[in-house]
Structures are given as C-alpha cells and as structure tokens.
Write a protein that holds these residues in place. Structure first.
Motif, PDB file in Angstrom:
ATOM      1  N   THR A 152      29.584  15.666  32.272  1.00  0.00           N
ATOM      2  CA  THR A 152      30.310  15.833  31.001  1.00  0.00           C
ATOM      3  C   THR A 152      29.643  15.025  29.886  1.00  0.00           C
ATOM      4  O   THR A 152      29.924  15.240  28.709  1.00  0.00           O
ATOM      5  N   THR A 153      28.782  14.078  30.297  1.00  0.00           N
ATOM      6  CA  THR A 153      28.052  13.283  29.304  1.00  0.00           C
ATOM      7  C   THR A 153      26.968  14.141  28.664  1.00  0.00           C
ATOM      8  O   THR A 153      26.167  14.764  29.361  1.00  0.00           O
ATOM      9  N   LYS A 201      19.007  18.889  23.709  1.00  0.00           N
ATOM     10  CA  LYS A 201      19.702  20.039  23.144  1.00  0.00           C
ATOM     11  C   LYS A 201      19.905  21.135  24.196  1.00  0.00           C
ATOM     12  O   LYS A 201      19.181  21.209  25.188  1.00  0.00           O
ATOM     13  N   SER A 202      20.894  21.987  23.926  1.00  0.00           N
ATOM     14  CA  SER A 202      21.166  23.116  24.821  1.00  0.00           C
ATOM     15  C   SER A 202      19.937  24.019  24.885  1.00  0.00           C
ATOM     16  O   SER A 202      19.363  24.380  23.873  1.00  0.00           O
ATOM     17  N   ALA A 224      22.183   3.183  25.064  1.00  0.00           N
ATOM     18  CA  ALA A 224      23.463   2.815  24.443  1.00  0.00           C
ATOM     19  C   ALA A 224      23.781   3.668  23.228  1.00  0.00           C
ATOM     20  O   ALA A 224      24.950   3.854  22.873  1.00  0.00           O
ATOM     21  N   ASP A 225      22.742   4.212  22.593  1.00  0.00           N
ATOM     22  CA  ASP A 225      22.980   5.043  21.414  1.00  0.00           C
ATOM     23  C   ASP A 225      23.269   6.498  21.761  1.00  0.00           C
ATOM     24  O   ASP A 225      23.291   7.355  20.884  1.00  0.00           O
ATOM     25  N   GLY A 226      23.480   6.775  23.054  1.00  0.00           N
ATOM     26  CA  GLY A 226      23.828   8.134  23.476  1.00  0.00           C
ATOM     27  C   GLY A 226      22.639   9.058  23.647  1.00  0.00           C
ATOM     28  O   GLY A 226      22.807  10.270  23.770  1.00  0.00           O
ATOM     29  N   THR A 227      21.418   8.507  23.682  1.00  0.00           N
ATOM     30  CA  THR A 227      20.226   9.336  23.867  1.00  0.00           C
ATOM     31  C   THR A 227      19.678   9.167  25.276  1.00  0.00           C
ATOM     32  O   THR A 227      20.031   8.227  26.001  1.00  0.00           O
ATOM     33  N   PHE A 228      18.777  10.073  25.655  1.00  0.00           N
ATOM     34  CA  PHE A 228      18.089   9.994  26.934  1.00  0.00           C
ATOM     35  C   PHE A 228      16.605   9.702  26.754  1.00  0.00           C
ATOM     36  O   PHE A 228      15.961   9.180  27.633  1.00  0.00           O
ATOM     37  N   LYS A 229      16.072  10.060  25.595  1.00  0.00           N
ATOM     38  CA  LYS A 229      14.650   9.896  25.265  1.00  0.00           C
ATOM     39  C   LYS A 229      13.770  10.636  26.280  1.00  0.00           C
ATOM     40  O   LYS A 229      12.968  10.030  27.003  1.00  0.00           O
ATOM     41  N   PRO A 230      13.917  11.950  26.351  1.00  0.00           N
ATOM     42  CA  PRO A 230      13.206  12.724  27.385  1.00  0.00           C
ATOM     43  C   PRO A 230      11.693  12.676  27.263  1.00  0.00           C
ATOM     44  O   PRO A 230      10.990  12.827  28.264  1.00  0.00           O
ATOM     45  N   SER A 231      11.160  12.482  26.070  1.00  0.00           N
ATOM     46  CA  SER A 231       9.709  12.530  25.883  1.00  0.00           C
ATOM     47  C   SER A 231       9.040  11.171  26.039  1.00  0.00           C
ATOM     48  O   SER A 231       7.807  11.074  25.993  1.00  0.00           O
TER      49      SER A 231
END
Length: 758
Positions: free
Chosen positions: A704-705, A711-712, A733-740
């Motif tokens: 759910t996170t 992005k979708s 903590a800022d709600g990001t994952f930083k995928p790159s």
C-alpha cells in the motif's frame, strides 16, 4: 411417425401417475430475491434443497391487473431463432413493456421451425405435429393459452383440418409442414417458402381460390378449383399459389382417395378447433402436462430417459381460478449451484408451490428466464443457462406491462459509506435509478435532482455532503415527486479511539506501523476522512508519517505516539533502544555500532560476501553487476559446474565471474542489456536490485506504500512494491525509493539478508 390430432383421447391415459402432496409454506426453500417488475408481475429467485440443491426463478403474473398481459413472442419469419432476451426486447416498447420472459415451445434445432401448434389471436401460426411415442414429451394435444375472456388455461384441444371433395369429408394430417409417409398435408401461402418442398413419392393438387389467402385461422374455409396436378414420381416443383392452397398426399390410402381428382373440380378445406379454444388470444402446444387439479399428473412415460434425466426445466402453471399465471425455471447441469430435476421431481415441486395446473416447456440448454431490472427498460438474463450462454430459441412467453410511463414514484440512491459521521467527514451519494409507480424506468435529468438537509447540519456540494454541525439530521434526495432519505448522526469525537502496533519497543533506526480504530457510542466504526486522523511524536525518539509509520531515531530514548481524531486524543508509550549485540566487526571500516553490522557479519560468515585484502569492507562502494551475480549465486547455492553459456558478448568464458553470471542468467534471475551485453562492470541500480531479488526469491505482493518517484507503469514498479510488501525496503524518509541511484555494498547486503530471512 406423426399422428392426427384427434386420434388421441386424454381420458384414455391409464398409466398417468397421480400423487398429491400437501402445499407447504415457504419453509421448504430460501427466497433470495423478491422484486415487483410491474404492477402485476412479481419476480422471485429461490434456493430449493431436496434431493439436490437447485436455483429456481419464478415469475408470478396477475391477469386481473389492468396493466398486465401475457403474450406469446414469435419470431419473424417463423423459422428464425433468437435468444429469449433479444426476442423480448425486440417486442418491448412504450405501452407494451416486456418485464419478464421465458423460453417456450419446442423447436427443430436444425431448421428453426416450431414443432407444435401455435395460434395468435385465432390465427394459426404453426400447425405442429404429435408423436406416436408415449416416451416423447408431446404425444398428447395439450396447450397453454389465454382464452378469449382473458383467463388462462392448460387443457387438451382438437385441431381439425377438414377437406371436402366430391361430397366427402377427409381429415387432413397437417398444415404447412414437411410431408411425411402416409400423410395428407395442406400448404397455404402462409408457409415459409414459395414451394411445397415435397418429394416425388406422392400426388400434389394446386387449388386456386377467388381471393388471395393472407391468413389461416380457426373457423376459416377455403374453396377453390383444381388448376394443376403433379403426378406420382414427377419431380416438378409445385409453387403454392397466393390465391389458394396445395394438397400434397403420400401413401396408398391417400393416393387411392384422390387419384381421380381432375382439373376444374372444386375442393374446400376448413381449419377449426374445439369451442373452448376458439378465438383465444393465443395457444401454445407443449407437454407433457405436469400438474392437474393440484396433483402430479404427467402425460408421458415417467420411466423414459427424457423424464428421468436430471436437467434444467421450464414450465408454465396456473391457479385454479385461471387468473394467475406462473413461469418457473430450474437451472441445471451446474454442479453444486444447481443440479436440475427429473420431470417427476419438477412436477412435485410445482405441486408444493400450490399450482392447480402446469405444463412442461422446452428445457435443457434452452431453459432461460429474463427480467426487466430496475433502472432499465431492457430485459436481461436472470438465470444461469447450462451452456454458459443464452441459446437461441423459437418462441417465448412474455409478461407485459401496458402501463404508460408516468410521474416518478420510486427513487434509489446509495451512499459510498454508512455510519456515524465525525464532524468534518464526507459521504458521497450515487443516484442509481428513478422509476414510476409501474416500475417503468425514467431517464434521469440531473437538473431535477435535489439534495437537501432537514436540519442544515451538513453542507451539500453536488452529490457529496459534509458534516458541519454536531447533532441528528436527515439528508433528502428528491426527484420531482419521488423522495428517498438517509439518517445522519454527527459527533465531534469518537466514543472510543485506540492505537494498535506490532511492538512498543524498537531498536534505533527501526520502524513500526501504528494504526488507529475509532468507534461510535454503539461500538460501530466511526466515519471520518483519512486526513482527519493526525499522528504526532512526543519526545526526541523519531518521526511518524501521516499513514502511522514510525521511524526511530538513531539515539535511545522514551516517548509517546499520539493519535488525534476530532477532539479526542490517545497515546501509547514507545521506547527506542540500542540493539543488544555481541557482534564484532571483522572490517576496519565497519564499526561495531553500524546499524547494518548484523547483516554484513551474517553474509560474511556464510561466505556470500568477502572483504578486501586490506581488511576493509568498503560499505559505501557501489556494487557492480558482476559482483551482484556472485552474491546471488552464492546465496542461492546455484550449480556452477554445468552452466549454459548465455552468450553475453562482454562475458567470455575466460571472465573471472563467467560461471556466476551464466548461472544467474540460466536461472532467469538477471538478464542482459541491449545488444546482448551484460555490462559486468556497470553499477547496479536500486531498481535493478529490486528486480534481481524479486526474481531470486520469488517475492510477491503489492504494498500500500507508494513511492513518489516510482510512477505507475515504471518497469520495476511491481518488483519495488513486492520488496516493500515483504518489509525488505521502506524507502527514504521523504517517501522516495530513488530507483536510479546505484546500490552500495552495504545496502545490497541489507536487502539480501532481509530477502533470505523474510
């Protein structure tokens, strides 16, 4: 073999079993649906459990209602077929709304022609046949119909086709159907097709009348003169004249009777039926009869395969006063949902319902019932046909509402949620349908919808109302003269508010998910908008997100987690502690207080990862794609002795990590890049790491996170969500994952450890 109608006498059936069952209340079945479809038509669905579980659909039709009629639906031409719902909708229009329908008469599935007698407003639509076999469904001339006076009946009939020639009367065997052996058939212009279609083994006589023949009806007599004769053995095609008819005969008896006919001689033919059925609104021949005088009465061999088969069934029944008609279907061949019935079981069930008479209709895969659903004037499927879809059929019976569309009387709106409202919360309405007093659908005009509040305790914006004052209210939905209302209770705070969590003690840097439960005074869930629930932290122990996810600080301490909803606050104590550990770091650049020491030591002790010769681990160094393959192959203990070359251009067999890269590629854990390259020295991104771990450990689930930078539709969205669902990652903590962002040796160690121990 076909049989002359009048050769059968109902009273001679000695083998019919008559058995009476007492009429019981509704205790013998469960009512699942009970809906009025019009002022005189009621639909019900039952679950009936006896020998088997069965789903029953039932239309009750009150012929005394001034806006109710029962009609027969006949396709045009007569040999065309259509589904029950399609045929019903094609006959439905303003003032003649089909509100319910059921498949009716048997038909030839090869040609589409009905098999038995059909008449409409005294006109003969189909002449029909009867079988000589008592094991067939229809060997008795019995019909259901609506008589001239508007009452229903199920009774025997005598359809007479009388030919007069040379001062003698002959009882003809059929009308406008294929001629069989030893038969005399009359063909009129009402036949489908312009020729008789009879074979050469017989005689045919063309008789022309003075006027065109545009219909055939009971009480009709056609008189004309012979204008053409086709001799026995001739292959001449005989056309049916528009002003006349054709006599077609086969067999010695009939040929001897008419072989001396001559051109110019006069011939008459008359069609008639017994007085009780004369001028009826319609008749439908069918069978067998199932119930008579409230008792089981089956006019066929109940030991025959057709009668004993457990199958879908259809029937029509009437009350003793002949003013109530009932259409009943039983679904079948659907396993535990609905098995079906034998004819005897079906008859006994109809007796239980209290019907006076009943007759069988076409069943099996043809069994279909359609009804007019609320909110539409279209007839839709109500039962579950055994084929999985509607079979095309020949004729149907239609329950009709003749009531014209009138002023709104019924309105149906629904709420997206129900319950006591917290001040400031909102509910959204949906207007489902508007109907008049006769259940005719009314197209909704949005400008006529008025939503209001009795006590003005809510603010209304379109279809949404928001609680603005504490108290009791009622929201009204008006559409002209139709109105529906909903009660509203508004409170300033929940009666009870509680906090739940997986733990109340947490190591530094760890996370805990908190949730709140709010209830009203009755103990039911309180309605509130998610944004109304606030979370705060008391003490320097960490931070908490709006969704209740608490992240502990890197220093030990005690504090509270506070939830507030409305004016009510509750809190729970939380302690952040240093992790108790006796682990000693084997690396000079990884301290004993490193939050990920446990994970690094575990992987090192198990030989999954190694340090460097200078006793360092280099935790912040980016991990290469080649080293990722090495770690995964070791952790999964992949076989490195018999790998298949994946064919990467930049990974020759002499590459130091060729076998590890080949092994993970063979296991479909890691793929290459464009141009068939693996890029062994390239850095591994956090998104690529998510995909590798998801493939390696077959991770599933959707969290759910939602990370703001995933992005979708992003290629690794499902893999990243699976990591979050399995508590392998929490993101930043800022709600990001930083995928790159490249993944470091330390972070890959942590993610790999969590995947192993998930």
């Amino acid at each position: 073999m076909m049989k002359k109608w009048t050769q059968f006498i109902v009273g001679t059936i000695a083998a019919v079993l008559i058995f009476a069952l007492p009429v019981q209340a509704n205790a013998f079945q469960v009512v699942n649906k009970d809906l009025p479809l019009s002022s005189g038509v009621q639909y019900k669905n039952y679950t009936y459990k006896n020998t088997y579980t069965n789903s029953i659909n039932h239309l009750a039709i009150n012929l005394q209602d001034p806006y109710t009629a029962l009609k027969i639906g006949v396709p045009s031409p007569i040999n065309s077929v259509a589904t029950t719902t399609k045929l019903a909708n094609s006959h439905s229009f303003e003032g003649n709304r089909v509100v319910g329908a059921v498949n009716a008469g048997f038909y030839n599935m090869s040609t589409g022609f009905p098999m038995y007698l059909i008449s409409q407003n005294n006109e003969i639509v189909n002449g029909g046949v009867l079988s000589d076999s008592y094991s067939a469904y229809v060997s008795s001339p019995i019909a259901f119909g609506i008589r001239e006076d508007g009452t229903a009946d199920i009774e025997s009939f005598d359809f007479d086709i009388n030919l007069k020639y040379n001062n003698q009367d002959y009882e003809i065997t059929g009308l406008n159907r294929e001629r069989q052996d030893n038969e005399a058939i009359i063909f009129t212009p009402l036949k489908v097709g312009t020729t008789t279609g009879s074979n050469k083994y017989g005689l045919e006589f063309v008789i022309e009348t003075e006027e065109p023949v545009t219909s055939n009806y009971f009480g009709q007599t056609l008189t004309g003169k012979i204008t053409q004769i086709r001799d026995y053995g001739s292959e001449e095609v005989i056309r049916v004249p528009k002003n006349g008819f054709v006599l077609s005969v086969n067999g010695k008896k009939w040929i001897d009777s008419f072989k001396n006919m001559k051109i110019g001689e006069q011939v008459s033919v008359g069609f008639d039926i017994n007085k009780n059925w004369k001028n009826s609104q319609f008749m439908l021949g069918s069978g067998p009869m199932l119930v008579k005088d409230g008792q089981r009465y089956i006019t066929m061999n109940t030991s025959s395969s057709r009668a004993t088969e457990i199958a879908p069934r259809s029937a029509i029944a009437i009350s003793a006063d002949k003013k109530q008609v009932h259409l009943v279907t039983v679904d079948g061949r659907l396993g535990s949902f609905s098995k079906g019935m034998s004819l005897t079981q079906f008859a006994d069930y109809l007796v239980k319902l209290g019907f006076d008479r009943a007759i069988n209709l076409d069943g099996g895969g043809s069994t279909t019932m359609g009804i007019r659903n609320y909110g539409s004037n279209n007839v839709v499927l109500a039962n579950r046909p055994s084929d999985g879809y509607e079979r095309r059929v020949s004729t149907i019976l239609e329950a009709i509402s003749t009531a014209p569309t009138s002023s709104p009387a019924h309105i149906n709106a629904s709420r997206d949620k129900t319950g006591t409202m917290l001040l400031g919360s909102s509910i959204t309405l949906k207007l489902n349908y508007v109907m008049d007093a006769y259940y005719n659908n009314i197209t909704i005009d949005p400008s006529k919808v008025i939503i209001s509040s009795e006590n003005n305790l809510v603010n209304i914006n379109g279809y949404t109302y928001t609680a603005s004052k504490v108290g009791q209210d009622r929201v009204l939905v008006n559409y002209e003269s139709a109105v529906q209302s909903f009660p509203v209770t508004i409170v300033s705070e929940p009666a009870t508010l509680s906090i739940a969590s997986s733990a109340k003690t947490i190591n530094t840097g760890g996370t805990i998910n908190f949730s709140a439960t709010a209830k009203d005074a009755a103990g039911n869930g309180l309605l509130y908008n998610p944004s109304q629930l606030s979370w705060t932290v008391e003490g320097n122990i960490g931070t908490i997100a709006s969704n209740g996810k608490f992240t502990a600080s890197n220093t030990a301490g005690k504090g509270k987690i506070i939830a507030q909803l409305g004016t009510k606050k509750v809190s729970v104590d939380v302690e952040v502690t240093e992790p108790a550990s006796s682990l000693q770091s084997p690396f000079s650049d990884v301290s004993n207080k490193n939050v990920y020491l446990k994970e690094i030591v575990y992987l090192t002790n198990n030989g999954y990862i190694h340090g460097y010769e200078d006793s360092t681990f280099k935790p912040e160094q980016n991990l290469s794609r080649a080293h990722a393959a090495v770690l995964i192959s070791r952790a999964l203990k992949l076989d490195l002795t018999s790998v298949t070359d994946p064919g990467f251009k930049d990974v020759p067999t002499t590459h130091p990590y060729y076998r590890e890269i080949a092994a993970v590629a063979n296991a479909r854990i890691v793929g290459g890049k464009e141009n068939n390259l693996y890029d062994p020295q390239g850095t591994l991104t956090r998104a690529q790491m998510a995909a590798i771990l998801t493939n390696a450990y077959k991770l599933t689930g959707t969290s759910t996170t939602k990370f703001s930078d995933v992005k979708s539709g992003y290629w690794a969205e499902k893999s990243i969500s699976a990591l979050a669902f399995n508590d392998i990652t929490t993101g930043y903590a800022d709600g990001t994952f930083k995928p790159s962002v490249p993944v470091t040796r330390m972070h890959f160690s942590v993610f790999l450890y969590r995947s192993i121990h998930r």
